[in-house]
Write a protein that holds these residues in place. Structure first.
Motif: not given
Ligand SMILES: Cc1cc2nc3c(=O)[nH]c(=O)nc-3n(C[C@H](O)[C@H](O)[C@H](O)COP(=O)(O)OP(=O)(O)OC[C@H]3O[C@@H](n4cnc5c(N)ncnc54)[C@H](O)[C@@H]3O)c2cc1C
Length: 521
Positions: A298-302, A403-407, A417-418
């Protein structure tokens, strides 16, 4: 000690604290930033009502479950019931995201403050590619032989008690366990005999507690899932961070939540950190991200910018993907004629079916009031009655990366989360086998609590390591392919989850990264 620092570490859990310890040993000056505070030693540490019902040490935070099929399950399902079984989501859009309270701990030491301290090594085959019915468990970019010497060091650092020669799947080792296995209490020793009579090989658990000569562990019944009021559990604060701080080369800043990593070209330049006194900028030469698999992603995505529009180091779009968290269930086996008087229960595993299906491990003795946190409608007196006659197991099967199991980050910035559980057929087979085995050992009934997304206890994947920058985010020593001075050293680097408890492998890799990469200077 005040800056400037050679290395700034984000997160003081298993990965972060072990890195800080190894860096300090090499003479580096280190700052550890931890969003939480030190967890107080207090009577409530051992109070199941406080810990389980009132969630005393868990954050207020909620995450969103955006899985295509809701992953919340019927909490306590009887043997043979279809309710509560995990399933594979059908294709197509699902219901709107649902908020849930994640089972995480934002404190100094991270999740290790409450963990069960079961510290086994992964097996050699866990590092190799294995094809399963639901997909591939990919190879790691290094083998067991590359990690073995660091397992030896990690076992010493985390005071692992264990023994060899009992477990048919145990990997080779170049040094014995530093401390002998925890002996079984009479009830468990008898259970081991019953298991042996059914043809399986009960083996001692590798446990991180301080039963050394003069050690503080009193073998109490509130170890697994509780903080240790005696400082005798081998958590990351006790075994790695505090000794690192004692060298005088490591500073800890608590209440310091990193919000963004700000890069300049291929380097992280500084961190933006929220503290009790407002927002601060923190600089360093090299950075370690160790906020746990979900928060690190989440931090990298932010931390997106012009050069990294999809998030820092995320040109492949892989950051947050391949989120795994084991297929886990608790089973409680009840023998109506026999009281279970065990205090420290977590001393035994059955790994006979490890490579095919997964592991069975005893967990800490569950009390009636702990069952109440999921069996909310069952009267406490009945739960107490059950708990006095039950023995509890963790049934654990490998999760597979997808791939589709992700944050991802939701529109309001919160974590979503998925996950559609994979390898569930294998998990069901292991569960069936466990139930049969326990029935053959004389248990009258077996109850199951299937873990759902809110547990999150063995979260991993999300920022995977690999040799190929096209298919991984980190190199084999956890340095980002796209960012020269950033290493991600927590559960997020795992290319596959194996079916074993992850913490010792996180620690061993942290030691390897510091010893063998430029992070160590
Ligand atoms: C109840 C329970 C039982 C468990 N039992 C076992 C077991 O027996 N054996 C085993 O191997 N594993 C066990 N685990 C799992 C184990 O605890 C984790 O695998 C391990 O702690 C993960 O290490 P980590 O470094 O990835 O993250 P963590 O140890 O969770 O550490 C992450 C740290 O980062 C901090 N942080 C997060 N975001 C930020 C931010 N933005 N800024 C600053 N700091 C931040 C967090 O507060 C935390 O301290 C258990 C977990 C739980 C919850």
């Amino acid at each position: 000690m005040a800056g400037p620092y050679d290395v700034v570490v984000i997160g003081s859990g298993m990965g972060g604290s072990t890195c800080a310890w190894a860096l300090a040993r090499r003479g580096a000056r280190v700052l550890v930033l931890e969003r939480g505070e030190r967890l107080p030693r207090e009577p409530a540490n051992a109070d199941p009502r406080e810990v389980f019902l009132r969630r005393r040490y868990k954050p207020e935070e909620t995450w969103l479950d955006g899985s295509p099929v809701p992953s919340r399950r019927g909490p306590l399902s009887g043997l043979g019931s279809r309710r509560g079984r995990p399933g594979i989501a059908p294709n197509g859009s699902g219901p709107p995201p649902r908020p849930f309270a994640p089972g995480v701990h934002y404190v100094v030491g991270g999740n290790t403050k409450v963990y069960g301290a079961s510290l086994p090594r992964f097996r050699e085959r866990d590092f190799e590619a294995v094809e399963h019915a639901d997909g591939l468990s990919p190879a790691w970019p290094f083998g067991y032989q590359d990690l073995e010497q660091y397992y030896v060091e990690a076992e010493a650092l985390y005071r692992v008690h264990g023994t060899t020669g009992e477990d048919p799947t145990e990997p080779w080792r170049s040094a014995p366990y530093p401390y002998p296995a925890m002996p079984h209490e009479p009830y468990i020793a008898e259970l081991a005999d019953r298991l042996r009579s059914r043809g399986v090989h009960p083996a001692s658990n590798a446990m991180g507690v301080d039963r050394r000569e003069g050690g503080g562990c009193i073998r109490c019944r509130t170890c697994d899932g509780f903080p240790c009021p005696y400082g005798a559990k081998s958590d990351a604060e006790t075994c790695a961070l505090d000794p690192a701080i004692a060298t005088g080369r490591v500073d800890l800043m608590t209440g310091a939540r990193v919000r963004h990593l700000v890069a300049s070209g291929r380097r992280v330049d500084h961190l933006v950190v929220s503290t009790g006194e407002g927002t601060r900028t923190i600089r360093g030469e090299r950075f370690v991200l160790a906020a746990g698999a979900v928060n690190s992603a989440a931090l990298l995505l932010a931390s997106d910018d012009d050069r990294h529009p999809a998030g820092l180091g995320n040109r492949t779009g892989l950051v947050g993907r391949n989120f795994m968290m084991h297929n886990n269930a608790h089973v409680a086996a009840v023998d109506v004629d026999r009281t279970n008087d065990v205090v420290f229960a977590k001393t035994l595993s059955v790994n006979d079916w490890y490579h095919e299906l997964g592991t069975l491990q005893l967990i800490g003795k569950v009390q009636g009031v702990m069952m109440k946190s999921w069996a909310t409608t069952v009267p406490l007196r009945l739960l107490d009655l059950l708990a006095r006659r039950s023995v509890e197991w963790l049934v654990m099967t490998e999760d597979l990366p997808h791939r589709d199991n992700r944050v991802v980050r939701a529109a309001d910035g919160s974590i979503m989360t998925m996950r559609t559980a994979l390898n569930t057929g294998t998990h069901r087979r292991l569960h069936r086998r466990a139930v049969e085995l326990l029935r053959q050992c004389g248990y009258d009934a077996v109850f199951t609590q299937w873990f759902d997304i809110s547990m999150n206890s063995h979260q991993c994947g999300t920022v995977v390591a690999g040799a190929d920058p096209a298919t991984s985010v980190l190199d084999p020593w956890c340095r980002m392919h796209e960012v020269d001075n950033l290493w991600v050293v927590d559960g997020s680097f795992f290319p596959s989850s194996a079916a074993m408890n992850p913490a010792l492998t996180i620690a061993a890799q942290a030691l390897r990264v510091v010893a063998e990469s430029e992070l160590g200077g």
